[in-house]
Design an enzyme around this catalytic site. Structure first.
Site, PDB file in Angstrom:
ATOM      1  N   GLU A 243       0.396  -1.269   0.050  1.00  0.00           N
ATOM      2  CA  GLU A 243      -0.404  -0.041  -0.116  1.00  0.00           C
ATOM      3  C   GLU A 243       0.466   1.009   0.213  1.00  0.00           C
ATOM      4  O   GLU A 243       0.839   2.090  -0.830  1.00  0.00           O
ATOM      5  CB  GLU A 243      -0.816  -0.119   1.158  1.00  0.00           C
ATOM      6  CG  GLU A 243      -1.784   1.176   1.167  1.00  0.00           C
ATOM      7  CD  GLU A 243      -2.649   1.002   2.778  1.00  0.00           C
ATOM      8  OE1 GLU A 243      -2.910   0.085   2.582  1.00  0.00           O
ATOM      9  OE2 GLU A 243      -3.390   1.827   3.243  1.00  0.00           O
ATOM     10  N   THR A 366      -0.159   7.954   8.329  1.00  0.00           N
ATOM     11  CA  THR A 366       0.681   9.348   8.363  1.00  0.00           C
ATOM     12  C   THR A 366       2.227   8.681   8.564  1.00  0.00           C
ATOM     13  O   THR A 366       3.024   8.392   8.803  1.00  0.00           O
ATOM     14  CB  THR A 366       0.783   9.900   9.588  1.00  0.00           C
ATOM     15  OG1 THR A 366       1.315   8.785  11.019  1.00  0.00           O
ATOM     16  CG2 THR A 366      -1.151  10.088   9.694  1.00  0.00           C
TER      17      THR A 366
HETATM   18  C1  LIG Z   1      -9.361  10.678   2.394  1.00  0.00           C
HETATM   19  C2  LIG Z   1      -8.338   9.696   3.225  1.00  0.00           C
HETATM   20  C3  LIG Z   1      -8.989   8.207   2.028  1.00  0.00           C
HETATM   21  C4  LIG Z   1      -8.813   7.391   3.451  1.00  0.00           C
HETATM   22  N1  LIG Z   1      -9.106   5.286   2.837  1.00  0.00           N
HETATM   23  C5  LIG Z   1      -8.947   4.709   3.808  1.00  0.00           C
HETATM   24  C6  LIG Z   1      -9.416   3.433   3.536  1.00  0.00           C
HETATM   25  O1  LIG Z   1     -10.154   3.141   2.148  1.00  0.00           O
HETATM   26  N2  LIG Z   1      -9.258   2.722   4.761  1.00  0.00           N
HETATM   27  C7  LIG Z   1      -8.773   3.470   5.071  1.00  0.00           C
HETATM   28  O2  LIG Z   1      -8.588   2.309   6.321  1.00  0.00           O
HETATM   29  N3  LIG Z   1      -8.778   3.986   6.071  1.00  0.00           N
HETATM   30  C8  LIG Z   1      -8.768   5.216   5.945  1.00  0.00           C
HETATM   31  N4  LIG Z   1      -8.501   6.736   5.561  1.00  0.00           N
HETATM   32  C9  LIG Z   1      -7.676   6.653   6.980  1.00  0.00           C
HETATM   33  C10 LIG Z   1      -6.216   6.955   7.145  1.00  0.00           C
HETATM   34  O3  LIG Z   1      -5.459   5.623   6.813  1.00  0.00           O
HETATM   35  C11 LIG Z   1      -6.497   7.429   8.816  1.00  0.00           C
HETATM   36  O4  LIG Z   1      -7.000   8.746   8.658  1.00  0.00           O
HETATM   37  C12 LIG Z   1      -4.766   7.408   8.940  1.00  0.00           C
HETATM   38  O5  LIG Z   1      -4.102   6.237   8.991  1.00  0.00           O
HETATM   39  C13 LIG Z   1      -5.031   8.136   9.998  1.00  0.00           C
HETATM   40  O6  LIG Z   1      -5.519   7.845  10.727  1.00  0.00           O
HETATM   41  P1  LIG Z   1      -6.228   8.843  12.255  1.00  0.00           P
HETATM   42  O7  LIG Z   1      -6.960  10.051  11.292  1.00  0.00           O
HETATM   43  O8  LIG Z   1      -7.508   7.996  13.172  1.00  0.00           O
HETATM   44  O9  LIG Z   1      -5.264   9.658  13.081  1.00  0.00           O
HETATM   45  P2  LIG Z   1      -4.881   9.642  14.335  1.00  0.00           P
HETATM   46  O10 LIG Z   1      -4.556   7.575  15.047  1.00  0.00           O
HETATM   47  O11 LIG Z   1      -5.404   9.703  15.148  1.00  0.00           O
HETATM   48  O12 LIG Z   1      -3.688  10.426  14.427  1.00  0.00           O
HETATM   49  C14 LIG Z   1      -3.681  11.587  14.661  1.00  0.00           C
HETATM   50  C15 LIG Z   1      -1.899  12.377  14.868  1.00  0.00           C
HETATM   51  O13 LIG Z   1      -1.316  12.042  15.870  1.00  0.00           O
HETATM   52  C16 LIG Z   1       0.109  11.203  15.010  1.00  0.00           C
HETATM   53  N5  LIG Z   1       0.428  10.013  15.730  1.00  0.00           N
HETATM   54  C17 LIG Z   1      -0.515   9.493  16.032  1.00  0.00           C
HETATM   55  N6  LIG Z   1       0.422   7.721  16.576  1.00  0.00           N
HETATM   56  C18 LIG Z   1       1.510   8.528  17.005  1.00  0.00           C
HETATM   57  C19 LIG Z   1       3.204   7.769  17.357  1.00  0.00           C
HETATM   58  N7  LIG Z   1       2.795   6.533  17.318  1.00  0.00           N
HETATM   59  N8  LIG Z   1       3.836   8.748  17.387  1.00  0.00           N
HETATM   60  C20 LIG Z   1       4.392  10.272  16.649  1.00  0.00           C
HETATM   61  N9  LIG Z   1       3.075  10.225  15.819  1.00  0.00           N
HETATM   62  C21 LIG Z   1       1.315   9.838  16.156  1.00  0.00           C
HETATM   63  C22 LIG Z   1      -0.536  10.856  13.771  1.00  0.00           C
HETATM   64  O14 LIG Z   1       0.730  11.197  12.581  1.00  0.00           O
HETATM   65  C23 LIG Z   1      -1.535  12.178  13.295  1.00  0.00           C
HETATM   66  O15 LIG Z   1      -0.294  13.393  13.012  1.00  0.00           O
HETATM   67  C24 LIG Z   1      -8.542   7.645   5.031  1.00  0.00           C
HETATM   68  C25 LIG Z   1      -8.434   8.884   5.502  1.00  0.00           C
HETATM   69  C26 LIG Z   1      -8.561   9.789   4.873  1.00  0.00           C
HETATM   70  C27 LIG Z   1      -8.341  11.158   4.991  1.00  0.00           C
END
Ligand SMILES: Cc1cc2nc3c(=O)[nH]c(=O)nc-3n(C[C@H](O)[C@H](O)[C@H](O)COP(=O)(O)OP(=O)(O)OC[C@H]3O[C@@H](n4cnc5c(N)ncnc54)[C@H](O)[C@@H]3O)c2cc1C
Length: 398
Positions: A243, A366
């Site tokens: 991916e 991310t």
């Molecule tokens: C347009 C779009 C399409 C998407 N499509 C899909 C899809 O088809 N299927 C699917 O399952 N998901 C999908 N996603 C989800 C995407 O993979 C997640 O948004 C992403 O993995 C981050 O998860 P979160 O949004 O819950 O952020 P969080 O995990 O809550 O993170 C918030 C912030 O904290 C930081 N953070 C978290 N943990 C740590 C750490 N250990 N150390 C340092 N920093 C950290 C992150 O980097 C981020 O900056 C999509 C997202 C978007 C916006």
């Protein structure tokens, strides 16, 4: 440019994919963005061309080609600079149905993989939940056994292809007490009773549909399990390197497209009786960005080569995704500046490119998570093993 990775056949394939996208996709970009969706017919048209089963078995309609054909396809997808479309297609082929192709039963392959390869069914991948994204092991959507069915409860969010898609490869807890070892992947029809989909309003990627999906006592046959029960986390980890590589492959031509598009404007637009392309500060910025794009391209190709050789490329794919997605953001930020006020106008494609780029460092893992993974390898000496790699057939290229 000559490349050591692609044969004449790959380049012929590139020409046909490019012609297809130039005819069927690029002219529709504005329409699909405004309609906030991609018509399903485009999936069928791609299916007819064999574009949705590039590395999958011929038995289910795939073309069983080597991985470099996927690289070509993904580069041409990225070249459309229509990120909403590229997301919809790449999620379908490389993130959702690949699990069924790798470890799904024969029946699941017939029922879901084959129609997905034909473009008759559109697939989504459901990992992220309202309460957890990066921390996959902590998902709470549950699938409990009840006779010969699972009963699924929970919700997923940010799911690409979630509103108009036909089925989802869903990550659920089948043994909640076992943490990451209690996750399974289950195929769920998105029109099943108890499934509710809500379309989300996004900053960019307007043509891809993104949904929040809730599951309220959704009954799914036990036979819809993909591979073995409680192995889902490992399957996901096995495919996340693909991916991330896919995201990086598409990002490079995306960045290149932004520069090429900007160059046209720099030659046309005059200031102080000269084309903008004659100002040294602008020239040097373009030169720097072009150098970085070339670096990213070579890094991505090397990762693709390692992948096609069967290597576990957790570190390389994470580095490639981190570098390439950050680069697209830097590129579009600097290029938009050269459009002056016009860059801020919706009528100019650079405006959409700017909006679309932003999520590249978030979706699919991310940048912070990429750095965490890279740190584990380079600082802690963690070694990742293969679960399955997906799509990594060797090229016939010398
Ligand atoms: C347009 C779009 C399409 C998407 N499509 C899909 C899809 O088809 N299927 C699917 O399952 N998901 C999908 N996603 C989800 C995407 O993979 C997640 O948004 C992403 O993995 C981050 O998860 P979160 O949004 O819950 O952020 P969080 O995990 O809550 O993170 C918030 C912030 O904290 C930081 N953070 C978290 N943990 C740590 C750490 N250990 N150390 C340092 N920093 C950290 C992150 O980097 C981020 O900056 C999509 C997202 C978007 C916006």
């Amino acid at each position: 440019m000559k490349s050591q990775y692609f044969t004449e056949e790959h380049e012929l394939f590139r020409q046909s994919v490019r012609q297809f996208f130039d005819k069927e996709v690029v002219p529709n970009a504005d329409k699909w963005e405004q309609e906030r969706r991609i018509p399903k017919e485009i999936f069928q048209k791609m299916g007819e061309q064999g574009y949705l089963g590039i590395n999958f078995s011929e038995e289910f309609g795939g073309i069983n080609a080597d991985f470099w054909y996927s690289v070509v396809f993904l580069e041409e997808l990225g070249r459309t600079n229509l990120a909403g479309f590229t997301t919809a297609v790449s999620v379908h082929q490389y993130m959702a149905i690949n699990h069924i192709a790798e470890v799904g039963s024969y029946e699941l392959k017939q029922q879901y993989l084959a129609p997905a390869i034909r473009g008759e069914k559109v697939a989504a991948l459901g990992i992220t939940e309202p309460g957890t994204g990066s921390d996959v092991a902590n998902i709470t959507t549950k699938a409990e056994r009840d006779g010969d069915h699972y009963v699924i409860n929970g919700s997923k969010t940010f799911i690409s292809n979630g509103t108009y898609g036909d089925f989802i490869t869903l990550a659920c807890k089948t043994a909640p007490q076992m943490g990451m070892g209690g996750i399974s992947l289950i195929v769920v029809d998105l029109d099943a009773p108890g499934v509710t989909r809500t379309k989300l309003n996004k900053m960019g990627w307007h043509s891809s549909d993104t949904a929040e999906i809730s599951f309220d006592n959704v009954r799914v046959p036990l036979s819809n399990i993909i591979g073995q029960e409680n192995m889902g986390f490992y399957y996901l980890m096995g495919s996340l390197q693909l991916e991330r590589l896919v995201a990086a492959i598409m990002a490079v031509p995306g960045a290149q497209g932004i520069v090429d598009h900007t160059l046209q404007y720099l030659h046309e637009r005059q200031a102080f009786n000269r084309p903008l392309a004659k100002f040294q500060v602008i020239r040097h910025t373009i030169a720097e960005l072009s150098t970085e794009i070339e670096m990213a391209r070579q890094m991505v190709y090397n990762s693709c080569w390692l992948h096609s050789e069967g290597e576990v490329i957790v570190k390389e794919a994470s580095m490639a995704k981190l570098y390439a997605s950050e680069l697209v953001n830097r590129t579009v930020d600097r290029c938009l500046q050269f459009f002056g006020g016009y860059g801020y106008m919706e009528d100019y494609p650079i405006c959409r490119m700017y909006r679309d780029a932003r999520v590249g460092t978030i979706a699919g893992g991310t940048s912070e998570i990429m750095k965490e993974i890279i740190s584990k390898v380079v600082i802690d000496g963690v070694k990742f093993g293969a679960v399955y790699q997906g799509n990594n057939k060797k090229s016939t290229a010398k």
